[in-house]
Design a protein around this motif. Structure first.
Motif, PDB file in Angstrom:
ATOM      1  N   PRO A  69       0.963  -1.078   0.157  1.00 13.66           N
ATOM      2  CA  PRO A  69       0.033   0.105  -0.180  1.00 13.66           C
ATOM      3  C   PRO A  69       0.895   1.100  -0.106  1.00 13.66           C
ATOM      4  O   PRO A  69       1.961   1.314   0.265  1.00 13.66           O
ATOM      5  N   ARG A  70       0.249   2.356  -0.169  1.00 13.86           N
ATOM      6  CA  ARG A  70       0.972   3.477  -0.537  1.00 13.86           C
ATOM      7  C   ARG A  70       0.403   4.960   0.509  1.00 13.86           C
ATOM      8  O   ARG A  70      -0.819   4.531   0.674  1.00 13.86           O
ATOM      9  N   CYS A  71       0.985   5.716   0.821  1.00 11.53           N
ATOM     10  CA  CYS A  71       0.434   6.847   1.516  1.00 11.53           C
ATOM     11  C   CYS A  71       0.762   7.951   0.462  1.00 11.53           C
ATOM     12  O   CYS A  71       1.604   8.108  -0.196  1.00 11.53           O
ATOM     13  N   GLU A  79      13.818   1.626   3.690  1.00 13.45           N
ATOM     14  CA  GLU A  79      14.570   1.124   2.925  1.00 13.45           C
ATOM     15  C   GLU A  79      14.500   2.063   1.389  1.00 13.45           C
ATOM     16  O   GLU A  79      13.214   2.358   1.299  1.00 13.45           O
ATOM     17  N   GLU A  80      15.420   1.914   0.611  1.00 10.75           N
ATOM     18  CA  GLU A  80      15.140   2.589  -0.760  1.00 10.75           C
ATOM     19  C   GLU A  80      14.374   1.674  -1.426  1.00 10.75           C
ATOM     20  O   GLU A  80      14.311   0.188  -1.436  1.00 10.75           O
ATOM     21  N   LYS A  81      13.333   2.227  -2.214  1.00 17.37           N
ATOM     22  CA  LYS A  81      12.507   1.502  -3.110  1.00 17.37           C
ATOM     23  C   LYS A  81      13.210   1.495  -4.626  1.00 17.37           C
ATOM     24  O   LYS A  81      13.381   2.857  -5.123  1.00 17.37           O
ATOM     25  N   LEU A  82      13.682   0.589  -5.190  1.00 17.97           N
ATOM     26  CA  LEU A  82      14.358   0.800  -6.427  1.00 17.97           C
ATOM     27  C   LEU A  82      13.172   0.312  -7.574  1.00 17.97           C
ATOM     28  O   LEU A  82      12.126  -0.326  -7.425  1.00 17.97           O
ATOM     29  N   ASN A  83      13.709   1.051  -8.696  1.00 18.36           N
ATOM     30  CA  ASN A  83      12.940   1.283  -9.853  1.00 18.36           C
ATOM     31  C   ASN A  83      13.370   0.062 -10.978  1.00 18.36           C
ATOM     32  O   ASN A  83      14.237   0.490 -11.693  1.00 18.36           O
ATOM     33  N   THR A 102       8.825 -13.709 -12.233  1.00 15.90           N
ATOM     34  CA  THR A 102       8.583 -12.370 -12.358  1.00 15.90           C
ATOM     35  C   THR A 102       7.033 -12.069 -11.622  1.00 15.90           C
ATOM     36  O   THR A 102       6.639 -12.990 -11.201  1.00 15.90           O
ATOM     37  N   ARG A 103       6.912 -10.559 -11.596  1.00 13.16           N
ATOM     38  CA  ARG A 103       5.560 -10.373 -10.618  1.00 13.16           C
ATOM     39  C   ARG A 103       4.240 -11.306 -10.843  1.00 13.16           C
ATOM     40  O   ARG A 103       3.692 -11.444 -10.060  1.00 13.16           O
ATOM     41  N   SER A 104       4.172 -11.642 -12.323  1.00 14.61           N
ATOM     42  CA  SER A 104       2.780 -12.307 -12.374  1.00 14.61           C
ATOM     43  C   SER A 104       3.205 -13.954 -12.430  1.00 14.61           C
ATOM     44  O   SER A 104       2.371 -14.629 -12.889  1.00 14.61           O
ATOM     45  N   ALA A 134      18.625  -7.593  -3.209  1.00 14.16           N
ATOM     46  CA  ALA A 134      17.492  -8.151  -2.350  1.00 14.16           C
ATOM     47  C   ALA A 134      16.783  -7.310  -1.477  1.00 14.16           C
ATOM     48  O   ALA A 134      17.364  -6.188  -1.105  1.00 14.16           O
ATOM     49  N   PHE A 135      15.476  -7.514  -1.182  1.00 15.08           N
ATOM     50  CA  PHE A 135      14.796  -6.711  -0.330  1.00 15.08           C
ATOM     51  C   PHE A 135      13.683  -7.512   0.648  1.00 15.08           C
ATOM     52  O   PHE A 135      13.342  -6.945   1.466  1.00 15.08           O
ATOM     53  N   ASP A 136      13.858  -8.823   0.412  1.00 20.49           N
ATOM     54  CA  ASP A 136      12.972  -9.768   1.320  1.00 20.49           C
ATOM     55  C   ASP A 136      13.512 -11.009   1.228  1.00 20.49           C
ATOM     56  O   ASP A 136      13.935 -11.527   0.128  1.00 20.49           O
ATOM     57  N   ARG A 170      16.038   9.059  -8.226  1.00 16.74           N
ATOM     58  CA  ARG A 170      15.478   7.619  -7.617  1.00 16.74           C
ATOM     59  C   ARG A 170      14.067   7.656  -7.272  1.00 16.74           C
ATOM     60  O   ARG A 170      13.381   8.447  -7.246  1.00 16.74           O
ATOM     61  N   GLU A 171      13.543   6.404  -6.889  1.00 17.93           N
ATOM     62  CA  GLU A 171      11.997   6.182  -7.007  1.00 17.93           C
ATOM     63  C   GLU A 171      11.463   6.613  -5.686  1.00 17.93           C
ATOM     64  O   GLU A 171      10.240   7.034  -5.690  1.00 17.93           O
ATOM     65  N   GLY A 172      11.917   6.054  -4.763  1.00 19.74           N
ATOM     66  CA  GLY A 172      11.329   6.291  -3.353  1.00 19.74           C
ATOM     67  C   GLY A 172      11.773   5.267  -2.111  1.00 19.74           C
ATOM     68  O   GLY A 172      12.880   4.726  -2.051  1.00 19.74           O
ATOM     69  N   ILE A 173      10.872   4.935  -1.189  1.00 21.27           N
ATOM     70  CA  ILE A 173      11.065   4.387  -0.140  1.00 21.27           C
ATOM     71  C   ILE A 173      10.067   3.287   0.146  1.00 21.27           C
ATOM     72  O   ILE A 173       9.000   3.471  -0.252  1.00 21.27           O
ATOM     73  N   VAL A 174      10.557   2.175   0.489  1.00 26.68           N
ATOM     74  CA  VAL A 174       9.564   1.281   1.368  1.00 26.68           C
ATOM     75  C   VAL A 174       9.718   1.194   2.840  1.00 26.68           C
ATOM     76  O   VAL A 174      10.960   1.102   3.158  1.00 26.68           O
ATOM     77  N   MET A 175       8.587   1.581   3.511  1.00 27.83           N
ATOM     78  CA  MET A 175       8.945   1.394   5.164  1.00 27.83           C
ATOM     79  C   MET A 175       8.329   0.067   5.631  1.00 27.83           C
ATOM     80  O   MET A 175       7.152  -0.300   4.980  1.00 27.83           O
TER      81      MET A 175
HETATM   82  P1  ATP Z   1       2.416  -4.110  -7.624  1.00 27.51           P
HETATM   83  O1  ATP Z   1       2.217  -3.001  -6.241  1.00 27.51           O
HETATM   84  O2  ATP Z   1       1.814  -4.710  -7.985  1.00 27.51           O
HETATM   85  O3  ATP Z   1       3.720  -4.865  -7.264  1.00 27.51           O
HETATM   86  P2  ATP Z   1       3.762  -1.812  -8.872  1.00 27.51           P
HETATM   87  O4  ATP Z   1       4.470  -2.149  -9.794  1.00 27.51           O
HETATM   88  O5  ATP Z   1       2.690  -0.511  -9.176  1.00 27.51           O
HETATM   89  O6  ATP Z   1       2.611  -3.173  -8.737  1.00 27.51           O
HETATM   90  P3  ATP Z   1       5.581  -0.629  -7.180  1.00 27.51           P
HETATM   91  O7  ATP Z   1       4.717   0.887  -7.187  1.00 27.51           O
HETATM   92  O8  ATP Z   1       6.622  -0.813  -8.074  1.00 27.51           O
HETATM   93  O9  ATP Z   1       4.552  -1.756  -7.582  1.00 27.51           O
HETATM   94  O10 ATP Z   1       5.815  -0.779  -5.727  1.00 27.51           O
HETATM   95  C1  ATP Z   1       5.973  -2.356  -5.291  1.00 27.51           C
HETATM   96  C2  ATP Z   1       7.250  -3.151  -5.881  1.00 27.51           C
HETATM   97  O11 ATP Z   1       8.425  -2.182  -5.410  1.00 27.51           O
HETATM   98  C3  ATP Z   1       7.414  -4.319  -5.231  1.00 27.51           C
HETATM   99  O12 ATP Z   1       6.543  -5.508  -5.932  1.00 27.51           O
HETATM  100  C4  ATP Z   1       8.876  -4.542  -5.561  1.00 27.51           C
HETATM  101  O13 ATP Z   1       9.215  -4.999  -6.716  1.00 27.51           O
HETATM  102  C5  ATP Z   1       9.632  -3.153  -5.590  1.00 27.51           C
HETATM  103  N1  ATP Z   1      10.609  -2.760  -4.613  1.00 27.51           N
HETATM  104  C6  ATP Z   1      11.564  -1.893  -4.873  1.00 27.51           C
HETATM  105  N2  ATP Z   1      12.299  -1.744  -3.852  1.00 27.51           N
HETATM  106  C7  ATP Z   1      11.626  -2.496  -2.812  1.00 27.51           C
HETATM  107  C8  ATP Z   1      11.908  -2.599  -1.469  1.00 27.51           C
HETATM  108  N3  ATP Z   1      13.031  -2.137  -0.681  1.00 27.51           N
HETATM  109  N4  ATP Z   1      11.189  -3.267  -0.472  1.00 27.51           N
HETATM  110  C9  ATP Z   1      10.125  -3.971  -1.037  1.00 27.51           C
HETATM  111  N5  ATP Z   1       9.753  -3.560  -2.329  1.00 27.51           N
HETATM  112  C10 ATP Z   1      10.737  -2.911  -3.203  1.00 27.51           C
END
Ligand code: ATP
Ligand code: MG
Length: 369
Positions: free
Chosen positions: A60-62, A80-84, A101-103, A158-160, A214-219
């Motif tokens: 989820p996103r805020c 942590e950093e969210k990578l794109n 892959t994701r699907s 790696a992130f998980d 860069r793209e953002g963060i995941v908490m």
């Molecule tokens: P979905 O939510 O279905 O994955 P999406 O492509 O819109 O679709 P994103 O907005 O890219 O999703 O955000 C979720 C994705 O971020 C995760 O599926 C993962 O691949 C990626 N990601 C990158 N960095 C991290 C991180 N540090 N922790 C968790 N996920 C991360």
């Protein structure tokens, strides 16, 4: 154990869901995968060789950090950093390391790369029932285009680390230690905070990431149980530019959501009048420039597409092309080179709808709206 037990579903519930799974195969090994979101089970969940590979959950996103973080979390979180790049789950199935892959598709290219980039055998000897989750990043890959990392070709981060069947995560600290032990590259950790501290710390982290494109963060709660994401303006505008380079293929929701994110960020980050105008300029450019370029390209007789370059041993590139062929993707090969024994292939995935629509508007098609 049967699949329904492994998924934690009743036999009846699983029977309902079973129709939603797609049949697929990889090198003669059949598997089934769930390509979309369903209530009971994560998208990308795979049933293979009598075992389950859980999908990676949607994060989820805020839209505002200030209220969003304390609303979502009531205990310590790691930022942590969210990578794109693109999401990959790596699992060992009957002795074979496979990358999903994701699907839930086993990608031959990613499988090959991951095996070379990570000491997978050491990982699965230690964690046989887990899957390694991470992002593939870098300019040379068949799915995404972001090029803001210091990566020449392609890299894994790696992130998980999750239980393959239940999807339960290792605590953040244990996961990071496990990756470090095995020299598995991982996403950056900015810190561990109480929610109120994170509200203070994250805007600066976001500003810094934004300035680096860069793209953002995941908490994440430190036990790995809950996640929340937030993205930079650079990412929002980058996505908009991408969507408007193929204006009739990316859903309107996709663009609308990113515009809204920019609005909330402009307010929360207290843009000055000058900054707000700069942001507005950035948003406008990311819509109009790629769209006008696309219209011009079609006017000049080009076909629109998503361009990617991949670099690997020739047999791996062949396997990727076969894989795309099986998925009925139409590719235009733009450049095909051999460099130091590797095949470096640039191709474009044909995007028909935008090409056709633009073509027809250029031909004077009248719109009634
Ligand atoms: P979905 O939510 O279905 O994955 P999406 O492509 O819109 O679709 P994103 O907005 O890219 O999703 O955000 C979720 C994705 O971020 C995760 O599926 C993962 O691949 C990626 N990601 C990158 N960095 C991290 C991180 N540090 N922790 C968790 N996920 C991360
Ligand atoms: Mg992503």
């Amino acid at each position: 154990m049967e699949y329904h037990d492994q998924l934690g579903l009743s036999r009846e519930r699983f029977a309902d869901l079973a129709e939603q799974f797609h049949d697929d195969s990889y090198r003669g090994r059949a598997y089934r995968r769930l390509p979309d979101y369903r209530k009971a089970v994560e998208k990308g969940t795979v049933l293979i060789a009598g075992t389950v590979v859980r999908g990676f959950p949607k994060i989820p996103r805020c839209l505002v950090l200030d209220e969003g973080i304390p609303q979502h979390f009531n205990r310590e979180i790691a930022v942590e950093e969210k990578l794109n790049g693109y999401n990959v789950r790596v699992a060992r199935i009957e002795g074979d390391v496979l990358a999903f892959t994701r699907s839930g598709i086993v990608c031959p290219f990613t499988t090959h790369k991951v095996r070379r980039l990570v000491d997978c055998e050491a990982f699965f000897d230690r964690h046989p029932d887990r899957m390694l989750c991470g992002e593939m990043v870098g300019p040379e890959n068949p799915y995404t285009t972001a090029d803001c990392y210091d990566v020449d070709s392609i890299a894994f981060r790696a992130f998980d680390i999750r239980d393959r069947e239940s999807g339960e995560s290792l605590p953040v600290e244990d996961r990071r230690a496990a990756c470090e032990d095995l020299e598995i590259p991982q996403v950056d950790l900015f810190g561990v905070y109480e929610p109120a501290e994170a509200v203070e710390a994250t805007p600066e982290i976001i500003d810094d990431l934004d300035s680096r494109g860069r793209e953002g963060i995941v908490m994440k709660t430190v036990d790995g149980g809950q996640q929340l994401k937030y993205t930079t303006s650079a990412a929002n505008q980058g996505d908009l530019a991408f969507a408007f380079s193929l204006p009739f293929d990316y859903g309107r929701d996709f663009s609308f959501r990113r515009l809204i994110r920019e609005g909330f960020q402009s307010v929360e980050f207290a843009d000055s009048e000058v900054e707000r105008r700069q942001r507005a300029h950035g948003v406008g450019e990311s819509l109009l420039v790629p769209m006008a370029d696309a219209i011009e390209a079609v006017d000049e007789g080009e076909r629109l597409g998503e361009r990617h370059t991949v670099r690997a041993e020739p047999r791996v590139v062949d396997a990727l092309l076969d894989h795309f062929h099986e998925q009925s993707l139409s590719l235009d090969i733009e450049q095909d080179r051999r460099i130091e024994g590797e095949r470096v292939l640039t191709f474009s995935k044909r995007i028909q709808r935008s090409t056709d629509k633009i073509d027809s508007y250029l031909d004077g098609t009248i719109v009634k709206e």
